[in-house]
Design an enzyme around this catalytic site. Sequence first.
Site, PDB file in Angstrom:
ATOM      1  N   HIS A  81      -1.912  -0.659   2.509  1.00 32.04           N
ATOM      2  CA  HIS A  81      -1.269  -1.635   3.226  1.00 32.04           C
ATOM      3  C   HIS A  81       0.333  -1.271   3.320  1.00 32.04           C
ATOM      4  O   HIS A  81       0.528  -0.701   2.491  1.00 32.04           O
ATOM      5  CB  HIS A  81      -1.258  -2.958   2.759  1.00 32.04           C
ATOM      6  CG  HIS A  81      -0.724  -3.111   1.169  1.00 32.04           C
ATOM      7  ND1 HIS A  81       0.496  -3.755   1.127  1.00 32.04           N
ATOM      8  CD2 HIS A  81      -1.301  -3.043  -0.099  1.00 32.04           C
ATOM      9  CE1 HIS A  81       0.801  -3.969  -0.089  1.00 32.04           C
ATOM     10  NE2 HIS A  81      -0.256  -3.596  -0.817  1.00 32.04           N
ATOM     11  N   ASP A  83       2.994  -3.447   4.186  1.00 29.85           N
ATOM     12  CA  ASP A  83       3.803  -4.776   3.964  1.00 29.85           C
ATOM     13  C   ASP A  83       3.900  -4.417   2.467  1.00 29.85           C
ATOM     14  O   ASP A  83       3.568  -3.816   1.993  1.00 29.85           O
ATOM     15  CB  ASP A  83       3.183  -5.839   4.392  1.00 29.85           C
ATOM     16  CG  ASP A  83       1.986  -6.336   3.409  1.00 29.85           C
ATOM     17  OD1 ASP A  83       1.161  -5.666   3.238  1.00 29.85           O
ATOM     18  OD2 ASP A  83       2.040  -7.508   2.917  1.00 29.85           O
ATOM     19  N   ASP A 144       4.575  -0.262  -3.649  1.00 25.52           N
ATOM     20  CA  ASP A 144       3.286  -1.204  -3.558  1.00 25.52           C
ATOM     21  C   ASP A 144       3.371  -1.438  -1.872  1.00 25.52           C
ATOM     22  O   ASP A 144       3.918  -2.283  -1.717  1.00 25.52           O
ATOM     23  CB  ASP A 144       3.146  -2.289  -4.479  1.00 25.52           C
ATOM     24  CG  ASP A 144       2.132  -3.398  -4.392  1.00 25.52           C
ATOM     25  OD1 ASP A 144       1.366  -2.948  -3.385  1.00 25.52           O
ATOM     26  OD2 ASP A 144       2.305  -4.477  -4.904  1.00 25.52           O
ATOM     27  N   GLU A 178      -1.204  -7.602   3.450  1.00 30.84           N
ATOM     28  CA  GLU A 178      -1.962  -7.637   2.182  1.00 30.84           C
ATOM     29  C   GLU A 178      -1.301  -8.362   1.199  1.00 30.84           C
ATOM     30  O   GLU A 178      -1.918  -9.083   0.358  1.00 30.84           O
ATOM     31  CB  GLU A 178      -2.324  -6.448   1.678  1.00 30.84           C
ATOM     32  CG  GLU A 178      -3.264  -5.934   0.525  1.00 30.84           C
ATOM     33  CD  GLU A 178      -2.617  -6.233  -0.927  1.00 30.84           C
ATOM     34  OE1 GLU A 178      -3.340  -6.249  -1.846  1.00 30.84           O
ATOM     35  OE2 GLU A 178      -1.318  -6.251  -1.071  1.00 30.84           O
TER      36      GLU A 178
END
Length: 413
Positions: A81, A83, A144, A178
């Site tokens: 992901h 975002d 992340d 996500e």
Amino acid sequence: MLDTKQLLDRFISYVTIDTQSDPHSKSTPSTDKQWNLAKKLHQELLDIGLEDVSIDENAYIMATLPSNVSHEVPTIGFISHFDTSPDFSGTNVKPQIHENYQGGDIILNKAKDIILSPAYFEDLNKYIGNTIITTDGTTLLGADDKAGVTEIVSAMAYLIKHPEIKHGKIRVGFTPDEEIGRGAHKFDVEKFGAEYAYTMDGSEIGELEYENFNAAEAKIHFHGRIVHPGYAKGKLKNAMYMATEFVESLPKNEVPEKTEGYEGFFHLTDMNGEVEKAYLHYIIRDHDKTKFEARKELIYKLGQLLKDKYGEDAITVEVNDQYFNMKEQVLPVKHIVDIAEEAMKSLDITPILKPIRGGTDGAQLSYMGLPCPNIFAGGHNFHGKFEYLPLENLIKATEVIIKIAELTAKKSN
């Protein structure tokens, strides 16, 4: 051999684009700024030579690396992901590169006295001699999951340039939102067309996860009755006292700060109130399905006990499932975990098989028909100013993707 500078430059180019998602938005993606990286990724996948590159109206990106072998190989996928978490600012990220880390404190921001210290973050001690990528102490880093995005793109670029590495058809996918639990909501599994996939969204090197929490949320509303306090005897009902009684009735030690491993919990995430009305919001988590169901039942039971005490209209309880343990969907195709484990071992990485104390896109995708274990992306301390990523982890995770592709083709021959 991977081009380390190119890998680092790619990662930096991603994290300096703000893609923070917004849980209060109803749109997909939840923020317009996610489009900035989505469009860049779409073009980059075209530029490196992937086929069937697409981006839909919700910013879901997919692409194909065709097979370069004549025998039949399962179509596999890799997903990340783009975002970043709404928990901490992702605006104006300024990564800092600390080469040949020799231990001790890393000064993130001298002016603000923000220090990344192994005295508190002990995992830093594992990375002596590594190049550590950090924040400047004012934002999160975005590893992340922009580390995962970097690893997937870089692995595909490497495989294109090295046709001597044999592999089957590979699909890649990148998702928005996500971090607010919606990354898989509009993912088109049928269009993706893989038999199974891996999310590159774990933390420390070696993580390999195919178990996660079963998850639900509970919303409890308390309805009181206000009367002048001087004349309230036998008449006033204080909703806040009811809410306090509910909180006190739950097991004291079954909370996040007192649990680990496979232990589940009740987590109070929001509370507010006044005499006439009060509200509690809980998230409920457990790996074990039976215990998970018992936790939900306990919420209803406590609600009913308070109804019996204060009146049927005094309490309303709503419990909603959020996602389930992917283990039930992955075990029938456990060989996909075994391949990832073998890939790590062949690269001198010690696999760390452990349950995820949270959720992942892979959990939802597994129940949508795409079994999807989770592999380390390499970062630490996600969602805050102390987030960091050892460059060597970024390299190793990219190598794992390449090796999985190679092993999948070999085992199908």
